[in-house]
Every structure is written in C-alpha cells, then in structure tokens.
Scaffold this motif. Structure first.
Motif, PDB file in Angstrom:
ATOM      1  N   GLN A 111       3.097   3.978   9.634  1.00 40.23           N
ATOM      2  CA  GLN A 111       2.330   5.140   9.184  1.00 40.23           C
ATOM      3  C   GLN A 111       3.216   6.135   8.462  1.00 40.23           C
ATOM      4  O   GLN A 111       2.794   6.774   7.481  1.00 40.23           O
ATOM      5  N   TYR A 114       3.678   5.048   4.930  1.00 38.92           N
ATOM      6  CA  TYR A 114       2.441   5.253   4.167  1.00 38.92           C
ATOM      7  C   TYR A 114       2.244   6.730   3.834  1.00 38.92           C
ATOM      8  O   TYR A 114       1.892   7.082   2.701  1.00 38.92           O
ATOM      9  N   ASP A 115       2.482   7.585   4.813  1.00 39.99           N
ATOM     10  CA  ASP A 115       2.349   9.027   4.576  1.00 39.99           C
ATOM     11  C   ASP A 115       3.313   9.487   3.482  1.00 39.99           C
ATOM     12  O   ASP A 115       2.960  10.329   2.647  1.00 39.99           O
ATOM     13  N   LEU A 147      -1.981  -1.322  10.857  1.00 39.11           N
ATOM     14  CA  LEU A 147      -1.807  -0.274   9.860  1.00 39.11           C
ATOM     15  C   LEU A 147      -2.746  -0.505   8.677  1.00 39.11           C
ATOM     16  O   LEU A 147      -3.423   0.422   8.222  1.00 39.11           O
TER      17      LEU A 147
END
Length: 334
Positions: A111, A114-115, A147
């Motif tokens: 995550q 991705y952020d 995810l």
C-alpha cells in the motif's frame, strides 16, 4: 494464434505473449531471431520493463521495420512525476517508437508503494503521457493479490499483471472481479519463474481461464517461442494424462515452492519473505546472476536477518519450511 481482448483497452492481443526478462542473458542477434520467430508465430504482445537492463533496447532494435505488427507493453518502478516522465521518455527511445500501447506501474509491492505512486505524481505523469499520445493505456503489476483487489476498485488502471500457473492460483478471485470491471488480465510467471518444466501444460491450464487476456512466458530462444506459441492454437480440453501430470507437478512443488500468497506476512523483523524467494528464483532459475544480486543487494532487510521465530511457518497455508528456505536464500547470495 488465437487472440483475446485486452479488456477495455480495446486491443486484440495474442493469447500467448512474450515475456522480456530472460533476453538479458542473450545477445542482440539472438533477440532478433527470437522476435522474428514471434512475428512468424503471431506472438504479437511483447512485455518488457525499464528494470530489465538491456531488454527494451534489444526489443526495439529487433522489431525495427515491424513495429506495427506488435503490441508493446513496458513498465517502470518510478513513483514521482519527474521519474515517471523521464522513464517513459527513455522507454520510447529504447523501443524506437513514438508510442507504447501499454505502460505499467511495475512491481507495486504494498500500500505504501501504491500511495507513493499516486501522491508523488507518478500516476499523473502517466495520464499526461496518455493525453499526449505517448502511451495508449495504463496498467499495474504486483505480486500481492489482496492489494490488487483493493486497487482495481479505484478505476485508475485498464490492465493488471499478476502471477498465475498450475501451482499459483490465488489470483482467481482477483481475475474474476477485474474481468467484471472490464480490465485486461496479463499473466506473468506462467511457468512459475522457470520452476515448471512442462510449459505447454501450464499454458493450457492458464488459457482455460476465460478471464485471462494473455500469458507472457519468458523466452530466450526461437525454439521456446515455437513451443509456447503452439498453445495459442492447440486444443485446450484436458486429457486424462493432463490431469495426472498436473497433480504430479503440484505434488512435486508443494513442499518447497513459495506461491507468493503473502499469508506469512508481516514478519516481525520486516522481511519481505515472498520477494526474497522471488530474487532467489531470478538468480537460480532465470540465470540472471548480476541482475538478481543487484536487486537483492538493494533490499534493506535480507534473508540473513531472519531470527527463526517461526511465526511465518505457522501462517503458511502450504506448510513450507520457510526458515530453512530463507537460509538457502542467504547462502545463494553469499
């Protein structure tokens, strides 16, 4: 060669494509021969990456004069706006083209990554390149199905790329949902990173999934292209022998093969256990010694940092001897 729709991209692609990792270990004339065999066998989907050292450049040189016969897909691990814009430009130069059909955010491992892609402007740079006609469509790759199950609901991407084969089928629910959302589904690691020797059987298994758009086995010889491409026109119904051989493969690999399902995580020491095993696979099965060692060396927490608490083994649904496997990873990279 049968073709399938790559989701809402609208692109029709060969259901057996070309994975560009292994050509790092062969020379440019050999790559030319391989890609011309792809052309002859109607293997039109080519996948490579900025991180595959010379792969983009050799593919670009090999298909010069035949560019319009192929659908090009490449990817980068860049997260910031500036880095993404730079890498897209480099890919265009390397591939000797004015546009790339599919550009993907590469190996988005968690995550946090991705952020960073969204917050640091990498995704915005991809959108900008798409508006300018430099790339046609935007995709994402990851080894974490949980995810991706969350990410695909955001509607930002047109394709996903995820491992799937005879022994790694944790992505089936992901594929079904992605298909419902109109996304193209690209199967990487169709031979489990070289661990499955019966390529035609594994490809038959993959292509029996109606949600799959294209499978991309890595190939470094024209003979491999010929063998794998044959599955794009072969009968896909299973024989009794197929079913028996599938079970043999699963039994043989069950005691020592990591499916990268991620259930072993989080590790109290911060080890990214599936990625450590992935790096060992690149080292041993792909024969990419220098590349694998460089990537392993860049990891902050390595196999040697395991304190053998055993928590990972208690979580593993396949009862893998993870502690001993990590010791072998450490030994492999010494």
């Amino acid at each position: 060669m049968r073709k399938r729709l790559l989701g809402k991209t609208g692109l029709m692609v060969s259901e057996v494509g070309f994975g560009g990792i292994p050509i790092q270990r062969v020379d440019a004339p050999t790559v030319k021969t391989i890609l011309m065999e792809c052309l002859r066998r109607e293997v039109t989907f080519l996948d490579t990456a900025r991180g595959y050292t010379t792969s983009e450049e050799m593919i670009g040189a090999a298909i010069e004069g035949h560019r319009d016969s192929f659908v090009l897909a490449t990817k980068t691990m860049a997260k910031s706006y500036e880095d993404m814009k730079r890498d897209i430009g480099i890919s265009l130069i390397n591939l000797r083209t004015s546009h790339i059909e599919l550009y993907q955010a590469h190996f988005v491992r968690n995550q946090e990554a991705y952020d960073a892609l969204i917050q640091q402007g990498g995704y915005e740079a991809m959108l900008e390149a798409k508006r300018e006609g430099l790339i046609g469509h935007i995709g994402i790759t990851s080894h974490d199905h949980k995810l991706l199950e969350k990410i695909i609901e955001d509607g930002r991407f047109e394709t996903i790329q995820f491992p799937y084969n005879l022994v790694e089928h944790q992505g089936e629910r992901l594929f079904q949902r992605a298909h419902e959302l109109g996304m193209g589904i690209i199967v990487m690691k169709p031979l489990a990173g070289g661990a499955i020797s019966n390529g035609p059987l594994s490809l038959k298994y993959i292509l029996n999934n109606p949600h799959v758009s294209v499978a991309i086995p890595g190939m470094d010889s024209p003979e491999q292209v010929s063998e794998n491409a044959a599955m794009g026109s072969a009968e896909l119904n299973y024989t009794e022998e197929d079913l028996k051989n599938m079970e043999v493969v699963r039994q043989e690999m069950g005691e020592h093969f990591c499916r990268r399902c991620g259930y072993c995580l989080p590790c109290p020491q911060g080890l990214d256990i599936p990625t450590l095993f992935l790096m060992e696979g690149y080292l041993k099965r792909y024969g990419l010694k220098d590349w694998a060692q460089a990537r392993y060396g860049s990891m902050e927490i390595k196999a040697a940092d395991c304190v053998e608490c055993g928590i990972c083994e208690s979580r593993c649904p396949y009862d893998l001897p993870i502690r001993n496997m990590l010791k072998k990873v450490d030994e492999s990279f010494k």
